[in-house]
Design a protein around this motif. Structure first.
Motif, short mmCIF file in Angstrom:
data_model
loop_
_atom_site.label_atom_id
_atom_site.label_comp_id
_atom_site.label_asym_id
_atom_site.label_seq_id
_atom_site.Cartn_x
_atom_site.Cartn_y
_atom_site.Cartn_z
N HIS A 1 4.53 11.40 3.41
CA HIS A 1 4.92 10.25 2.59
C HIS A 1 6.02 9.44 3.29
O HIS A 1 5.97 8.20 3.31
CB HIS A 1 5.42 10.69 1.22
CG HIS A 1 4.33 11.17 0.32
ND1 HIS A 1 3.20 10.43 0.03
CD2 HIS A 1 4.20 12.32 -0.39
CE1 HIS A 1 2.42 11.09 -0.80
NE2 HIS A 1 3.01 12.25 -1.07
N THR B 1 4.13 17.72 2.83
CA THR B 1 3.62 16.55 2.11
C THR B 1 4.65 15.43 2.12
O THR B 1 4.32 14.26 2.33
CB THR B 1 3.27 16.93 0.66
OG1 THR B 1 2.32 17.99 0.68
CG2 THR B 1 2.70 15.75 -0.11
N ALA C 1 0.84 -1.20 0.00
CA ALA C 1 0.00 0.00 0.00
C ALA C 1 0.87 1.25 0.00
O ALA C 1 0.59 2.22 -0.71
CB ALA C 1 -0.94 -0.01 1.20
N SER D 1 2.23 1.82 -3.44
CA SER D 1 1.26 1.93 -4.53
C SER D 1 0.90 3.37 -4.86
O SER D 1 0.05 3.60 -5.72
CB SER D 1 0.00 1.13 -4.19
OG SER D 1 -0.72 1.76 -3.15
N GLN D 2 1.55 4.32 -4.22
CA GLN D 2 1.31 5.73 -4.51
C GLN D 2 2.55 6.27 -5.22
O GLN D 2 3.69 5.99 -4.81
CB GLN D 2 1.04 6.48 -3.18
CG GLN D 2 0.40 7.82 -3.31
CD GLN D 2 1.39 8.93 -3.61
OE1 GLN D 2 2.58 8.78 -3.41
NE2 GLN D 2 0.87 10.03 -4.10
N GLU D 3 2.37 7.03 -6.29
CA GLU D 3 3.48 7.42 -7.16
C GLU D 3 4.60 8.16 -6.43
O GLU D 3 5.79 7.83 -6.60
CB GLU D 3 2.97 8.29 -8.31
CG GLU D 3 4.09 8.69 -9.27
CD GLU D 3 3.61 9.56 -10.41
OE1 GLU D 3 4.47 9.97 -11.22
OE2 GLU D 3 2.40 9.83 -10.53
N THR D 4 4.28 9.15 -5.63
CA THR D 4 5.34 9.91 -4.94
C THR D 4 6.11 9.02 -3.99
O THR D 4 7.35 9.08 -3.94
CB THR D 4 4.75 11.12 -4.20
OG1 THR D 4 4.08 11.96 -5.14
CG2 THR D 4 5.82 11.91 -3.48
N ARG D 5 5.41 8.19 -3.24
CA ARG D 5 6.11 7.31 -2.30
C ARG D 5 6.99 6.31 -3.04
O ARG D 5 8.11 6.01 -2.60
CB ARG D 5 5.11 6.59 -1.39
CG ARG D 5 4.50 7.54 -0.38
CD ARG D 5 3.75 6.80 0.70
NE ARG D 5 2.58 6.11 0.24
CZ ARG D 5 1.35 6.61 0.24
NH1 ARG D 5 1.13 7.84 0.65
NH2 ARG D 5 0.34 5.88 -0.19
#
Length: 123
Positions: free
Chosen positions: A52, A48, A11, A14-18
């Protein structure tokens, strides 16, 4: 590693920045990078980026340490190895020799997998 921990790691990635942060920290190696440099390199606001980094840390994929007034983040290679081992657990229905080259590459000493970290110069 249990299923919930693996799901938390997936999870987080699954986020672009992370995912970009994680890949940047893998590239940085054991030395890691200051949080401000990560935010600047990826063009993400500091607050932000803090969120992350916290998600990645809770997932066991990054670790932090204090260095004076800076917080340095680095990939947690032990956490990454555990995630890869979880994915390959019970590989090939009892025929581990089929997956042995992959396991050797993924779980072998991290020094054999990547270039040594380059010395960072402070601005």
């Amino acid at each position: 590693m249990d299923t919930k921990t693996a799901l938390d790691a997936f999870a987080a990635l699954s986020q672009e920045t992370r995912l970009r942060v994680f890949r940047l920290l893998v590239e940085a190696g054991f030395d890691g990078l200051p949080a401000g440099d990560i935010a600047r390199d990826l063009g993400v606001p500091h607050n932000t980026m803090s969120s992350h980094l916290a998600v990645l840390a809770r997932a066991g994929l990054v670790a932090s340490r204090k260095d004076g007034r800076s917080v340095i983040y680095a990939a947690n290679f032990d956490g990454v190895r555990a995630l890869i081992a979880f994915l390959l657990q019970d590989c090939c229905r009892g025929r581990p020799e089929v997956c042995a080259p992959l396991l050797d590459a993924a779980l072998g000493p991290i020094a054999a997998l990547c270039c040594p970290p380059s010395p960072r110069t402070e601005a």
